[in-house]
Design an enzyme around this catalytic site. Structure first.
Site, PDB file in Angstrom:
ATOM      1  N   ASN A  42      62.698 -53.308 -34.161  1.00 22.27           N
ATOM      2  CA  ASN A  42      61.510 -54.161 -34.201  1.00 22.27           C
ATOM      3  C   ASN A  42      60.582 -53.818 -33.039  1.00 22.27           C
ATOM      4  O   ASN A  42      61.024 -53.456 -31.935  1.00 22.27           O
ATOM      5  CB  ASN A  42      61.864 -55.647 -34.244  1.00 22.27           C
ATOM      6  CG  ASN A  42      62.762 -56.130 -33.130  1.00 22.27           C
ATOM      7  OD1 ASN A  42      63.570 -55.376 -32.586  1.00 22.27           O
ATOM      8  ND2 ASN A  42      62.647 -57.397 -32.786  1.00 22.27           N
ATOM      9  N   ILE A  43      59.295 -53.899 -33.338  1.00 22.21           N
ATOM     10  CA  ILE A  43      58.256 -53.549 -32.364  1.00 22.21           C
ATOM     11  C   ILE A  43      57.255 -54.702 -32.343  1.00 22.21           C
ATOM     12  O   ILE A  43      56.513 -54.898 -33.313  1.00 22.21           O
ATOM     13  CB  ILE A  43      57.547 -52.234 -32.760  1.00 22.21           C
ATOM     14  CG1 ILE A  43      58.558 -51.096 -32.915  1.00 22.21           C
ATOM     15  CG2 ILE A  43      56.478 -51.879 -31.724  1.00 22.21           C
ATOM     16  CD1 ILE A  43      58.013 -49.852 -33.617  1.00 22.21           C
ATOM     17  N   GLU A  44      57.284 -55.474 -31.257  1.00 20.44           N
ATOM     18  CA  GLU A  44      56.454 -56.677 -31.198  1.00 20.44           C
ATOM     19  C   GLU A  44      55.094 -56.399 -30.551  1.00 20.44           C
ATOM     20  O   GLU A  44      54.837 -55.304 -30.043  1.00 20.44           O
ATOM     21  CB  GLU A  44      57.210 -57.783 -30.452  1.00 20.44           C
ATOM     22  CG  GLU A  44      58.500 -58.145 -31.178  1.00 20.44           C
ATOM     23  CD  GLU A  44      59.227 -59.330 -30.587  1.00 20.44           C
ATOM     24  OE1 GLU A  44      58.962 -59.701 -29.423  1.00 20.44           O
ATOM     25  OE2 GLU A  44      60.069 -59.893 -31.322  1.00 20.44           O
ATOM     26  N   CYS A  53      59.069 -55.322 -38.205  1.00 19.08           N
ATOM     27  CA  CYS A  53      60.526 -55.491 -38.200  1.00 19.08           C
ATOM     28  C   CYS A  53      61.237 -54.132 -38.196  1.00 19.08           C
ATOM     29  O   CYS A  53      60.671 -53.116 -38.613  1.00 19.08           O
ATOM     30  CB  CYS A  53      60.977 -56.248 -39.437  1.00 19.08           C
ATOM     31  SG  CYS A  53      60.533 -57.984 -39.470  1.00 19.08           S
ATOM     32  N   GLU A  55      63.621 -53.094 -40.124  1.00 23.44           N
ATOM     33  CA  GLU A  55      63.810 -52.544 -41.468  1.00 23.44           C
ATOM     34  C   GLU A  55      62.552 -51.805 -41.922  1.00 23.44           C
ATOM     35  O   GLU A  55      62.627 -50.714 -42.493  1.00 23.44           O
ATOM     36  CB  GLU A  55      64.120 -53.663 -42.473  1.00 23.44           C
ATOM     37  CG  GLU A  55      65.392 -54.434 -42.188  1.00 23.44           C
ATOM     38  CD  GLU A  55      65.158 -55.657 -41.319  1.00 23.44           C
ATOM     39  OE1 GLU A  55      64.360 -55.580 -40.351  1.00 23.44           O
ATOM     40  OE2 GLU A  55      65.778 -56.689 -41.599  1.00 23.44           O
ATOM     41  N   CYS A  92      63.982 -60.311 -43.338  1.00 24.08           N
ATOM     42  CA  CYS A  92      62.947 -61.314 -43.624  1.00 24.08           C
ATOM     43  C   CYS A  92      62.347 -61.054 -45.011  1.00 24.08           C
ATOM     44  O   CYS A  92      62.570 -60.002 -45.629  1.00 24.08           O
ATOM     45  CB  CYS A  92      61.862 -61.289 -42.547  1.00 24.08           C
ATOM     46  SG  CYS A  92      60.641 -59.979 -42.770  1.00 24.08           S
ATOM     47  N   CYS A  95      60.200 -57.827 -45.432  1.00 20.80           N
ATOM     48  CA  CYS A  95      61.017 -56.605 -45.533  1.00 20.80           C
ATOM     49  C   CYS A  95      61.696 -56.504 -46.899  1.00 20.80           C
ATOM     50  O   CYS A  95      61.831 -55.414 -47.460  1.00 20.80           O
ATOM     51  CB  CYS A  95      62.052 -56.564 -44.418  1.00 20.80           C
ATOM     52  SG  CYS A  95      61.319 -56.271 -42.792  1.00 20.80           S
TER      53      CYS A  95
HETATM   54  N1  THU Z   1      63.015 -59.178 -37.114  1.00 22.15           N
HETATM   55  C1  THU Z   1      63.376 -57.965 -37.633  1.00 22.15           C
HETATM   56  O1  THU Z   1      63.142 -56.912 -37.014  1.00 22.15           O
HETATM   57  N2  THU Z   1      63.999 -57.942 -38.835  1.00 22.15           N
HETATM   58  C2  THU Z   1      64.302 -59.051 -39.563  1.00 22.15           C
HETATM   59  O2  THU Z   1      64.731 -58.944 -40.692  1.00 22.15           O
HETATM   60  C3  THU Z   1      64.121 -60.377 -38.984  1.00 22.15           C
HETATM   61  C4  THU Z   1      63.225 -60.428 -37.801  1.00 22.15           C
HETATM   62  C5  THU Z   1      62.353 -59.223 -35.811  1.00 22.15           C
HETATM   63  C6  THU Z   1      60.920 -59.654 -35.848  1.00 22.15           C
HETATM   64  C7  THU Z   1      60.733 -60.166 -34.439  1.00 22.15           C
HETATM   65  O3  THU Z   1      60.418 -59.078 -33.594  1.00 22.15           O
HETATM   66  C8  THU Z   1      62.103 -60.694 -34.041  1.00 22.15           C
HETATM   67  O4  THU Z   1      63.011 -60.142 -34.973  1.00 22.15           O
HETATM   68  C9  THU Z   1      62.208 -62.193 -34.049  1.00 22.15           C
HETATM   69  O5  THU Z   1      61.790 -62.725 -35.237  1.00 22.15           O
END
Ligand code: THU
Length: 136
Positions: A42-44, A53, A55, A92, A95
């Site tokens: 994940n890259i925020e 996300c 995935e 999520c 995804c």
């Molecule tokens: N996140 C994912 O990378 N994959 C998921 O299926 C659920 C959520 C990440 C998004 C965000 O950066 C962090 O988890 C918290 O929600």
């Protein structure tokens, strides 16, 4: 490629997570039908909505390299402080819809805490009654 090996690659990818806002780190490893593997984290973003996300990072890396056929994906996620997650991290909804674009109903989603503790789900189980314009 065994499920254990795929989970190990997802755990390695999770180490690359950029998640300073949620402190929740996710890793994914996507196995293509040709045997190649694409990983993602994940890259925020400080503006929140541009966050990607793990995935989708893996899928977009693979698709951008020309891959279109996929076998399974391993996903691991949890508090960044934890070396190995203490819970399963199901994908999520966004995804799941991206998976739907490229994968068949029997595509496998392996949600794991570690290489010895995982569950296998199919795309049709986690995204029932899904939208696909090609099917309506
Ligand atoms: N996140 C994912 O990378 N994959 C998921 O299926 C659920 C959520 C990440 C998004 C965000 O950066 C962090 O988890 C918290 O929600």
């Amino acid at each position: 490629m065994t499920n254990r090996e795929l989970i190990k690659l997802a755990l390695e990818a999770r180490k690359m997570a950029y998640s300073p806002y949620s402190d929740f780190s996710v890793g994914a490893a996507l196995l293509c039908k040709d045997g190649s593997v694409y990983t993602g984290c994940n890259i925020e973003n400080s503006a929140f909505s541009p966050t990607n996300c793990a995935e989708r990072t893996a899928f977009f890396k693979a698709v951008s390299e020309g891959k279109r056929e996929f076998e399974k994906i391993a996903v691991v996620g949890g508090a960044s402080l934890e070396d190995t997650p203490s819970n399963y991290c199901p994908p999520c909804g966004v995804c799941r819809q991206v998976m739907k674009e490229f994968c068949s109903a029997d595509f496998e989603i392996i949600i794991a805490k570690n290489p010895d503790d995982f569950k296998i789900l199919t795309l049709s189980e986690i995204l029932p009654l899904s939208f696909d314009k090609r099917e309506v």
